[in-house]
Design an enzyme around this catalytic site. Structure first.
Site, PDB file in Angstrom:
ATOM      1  CG  ASP A  19       3.385   1.424  -2.898  1.00 47.12           C
ATOM      2  OD1 ASP A  19       3.425   0.639  -2.142  1.00 47.12           O
ATOM      3  OD2 ASP A  19       2.793   2.741  -2.955  1.00 47.12           O
ATOM      4  CG  ASN A  44       9.051  -1.793   5.488  1.00 42.65           C
ATOM      5  OD1 ASN A  44      10.121  -1.796   5.500  1.00 42.65           O
ATOM      6  ND2 ASN A  44       8.277  -0.958   4.451  1.00 42.65           N
ATOM      7  N   GLY A  74       8.431   0.423   9.760  1.00 37.66           N
ATOM      8  CA  GLY A  74       7.742   1.174   8.565  1.00 37.66           C
ATOM      9  C   GLY A  74       6.457   0.448   8.066  1.00 37.66           C
ATOM     10  CD  GLN A  75       3.444  -5.123   8.448  1.00 34.48           C
ATOM     11  OE1 GLN A  75       4.339  -5.396   9.417  1.00 34.48           O
ATOM     12  NE2 GLN A  75       2.692  -5.809   7.803  1.00 34.48           N
ATOM     13  CG  HIS A  97       3.087  -5.328   1.899  1.00 31.67           C
ATOM     14  ND1 HIS A  97       2.252  -5.456   2.886  1.00 31.67           N
ATOM     15  CD2 HIS A  97       3.709  -4.377   1.778  1.00 31.67           C
ATOM     16  CE1 HIS A  97       2.838  -4.419   3.490  1.00 31.67           C
ATOM     17  NE2 HIS A  97       3.659  -3.764   3.093  1.00 31.67           N
ATOM     18  CG  HIS A 119       7.548  -2.646  -0.401  1.00 29.34           C
ATOM     19  ND1 HIS A 119       6.762  -1.465  -0.534  1.00 29.34           N
ATOM     20  CD2 HIS A 119       7.341  -3.077   0.778  1.00 29.34           C
ATOM     21  CE1 HIS A 119       6.075  -1.031   0.660  1.00 29.34           C
ATOM     22  NE2 HIS A 119       6.347  -2.038   1.297  1.00 29.34           N
TER      23      HIS A 119
HETATM   24  P1  5GP Z   1       4.294  -0.885   4.210  1.00 27.03           P
HETATM   25  O1  5GP Z   1       4.294   0.643   4.690  1.00 27.03           O
HETATM   26  O2  5GP Z   1       3.146  -1.484   5.069  1.00 27.03           O
HETATM   27  O3  5GP Z   1       5.647  -1.613   4.188  1.00 27.03           O
HETATM   28  O4  5GP Z   1       3.652  -0.547   2.509  1.00 27.03           O
HETATM   29  C1  5GP Z   1       2.465  -0.414   2.199  1.00 27.03           C
HETATM   30  C2  5GP Z   1       2.510   0.120   0.978  1.00 27.03           C
HETATM   31  O5  5GP Z   1       1.156   0.266   0.436  1.00 27.03           O
HETATM   32  C3  5GP Z   1       2.860   1.484   0.877  1.00 27.03           C
HETATM   33  O6  5GP Z   1       4.028   1.624   0.028  1.00 27.03           O
HETATM   34  C4  5GP Z   1       1.727   2.539   0.338  1.00 27.03           C
HETATM   35  O7  5GP Z   1       1.929   3.451  -0.584  1.00 27.03           O
HETATM   36  C5  5GP Z   1       0.993   1.231  -0.390  1.00 27.03           C
HETATM   37  N1  5GP Z   1      -0.534   1.377  -0.254  1.00 27.03           N
HETATM   38  C6  5GP Z   1      -1.502   1.694   0.668  1.00 27.03           C
HETATM   39  N2  5GP Z   1      -2.633   1.807   0.401  1.00 27.03           N
HETATM   40  C7  5GP Z   1      -2.752   1.642  -0.976  1.00 27.03           C
HETATM   41  C8  5GP Z   1      -3.898   1.427  -1.815  1.00 27.03           C
HETATM   42  O8  5GP Z   1      -4.965   1.819  -1.605  1.00 27.03           O
HETATM   43  N3  5GP Z   1      -3.371   1.060  -3.190  1.00 27.03           N
HETATM   44  C9  5GP Z   1      -2.034   0.845  -3.341  1.00 27.03           C
HETATM   45  N4  5GP Z   1      -1.912   0.358  -4.781  1.00 27.03           N
HETATM   46  N5  5GP Z   1      -1.184   0.938  -2.526  1.00 27.03           N
HETATM   47  C10 5GP Z   1      -1.523   1.180  -1.314  1.00 27.03           C
END
Ligand code: 5GP
Ligand code: ZN
Length: 117
Positions: free
Chosen positions: A33, A90, A96-97, A103, A105
């Site tokens: 991440d 999420n 919080g998505q 994906h 985590h």
């Molecule tokens: P969500 O908030 O949708 O559950 O998780 C998305 C995750 O993607 C976040 O933890 C954020 O830091 C990560 N993320 C967003 N853009 C990028 C990116 O361009 N590269 C990487 N490696 N992680 C990303």
């Protein structure tokens, strides 16, 4: 393999955007991440574009199973299988998505509280 040209994770899959990739097969990818919230913070994604759990159907069953099995394998590879780790998916804005490409985590390397924030 479905793809969304505006999706940041689809761009990572296509190598249009770089990421610290730790695992890749025909169907899955795992990378660090960009904004880690734990010592170990990996994202495990399917290569096919699915926005969230809400968009899953029976045809995706094997993808989900493969993601969880990969999480188990990576937890061992990165040394958190004994200490413990947390898998988070999420789903939707209130949860919080922020990236609408499915994906998991994989979080490890610190204590986690319950209930989650
Ligand atoms: P969500 O908030 O949708 O559950 O998780 C998305 C995750 O993607 C976040 O933890 C954020 O830091 C990560 N993320 C967003 N853009 C990028 C990116 O361009 N590269 C990487 N490696 N992680 C990303
Ligand atoms: Zn995508």
């Amino acid at each position: 393999m479905s793809k969304d040209n505006n999706c940041i994770f689809c761009k990572i899959i296509d190598k249009q955007i770089s990421a610290n990739i730790v695992y890749e097969t025909n169907n899955l990818m795992a990378f660090h991440d960009a904004n880690p919230v734990a010592r170990l913070h990996l994202l495990i994604i399917p290569k096919t574009h699915v926005a969230s759990i809400n968009d899953l159907d029976e045809a995706h069953a094997h993808v989900i199973a493969d993601m969880i099995l990969l999480a188990k394998q990576l937890a061992r590879t990165f040394g958190v299988n004994e200490s413990g780790y947390r898998l988070v998916m999420n789903t939707g804005k209130q949860a919080g998505q922020s990236v609408f490409h499915l994906h998991v985590h994989l979080l490890g390397g610190r204590d986690f509280s319950w209930p989650p924030g």
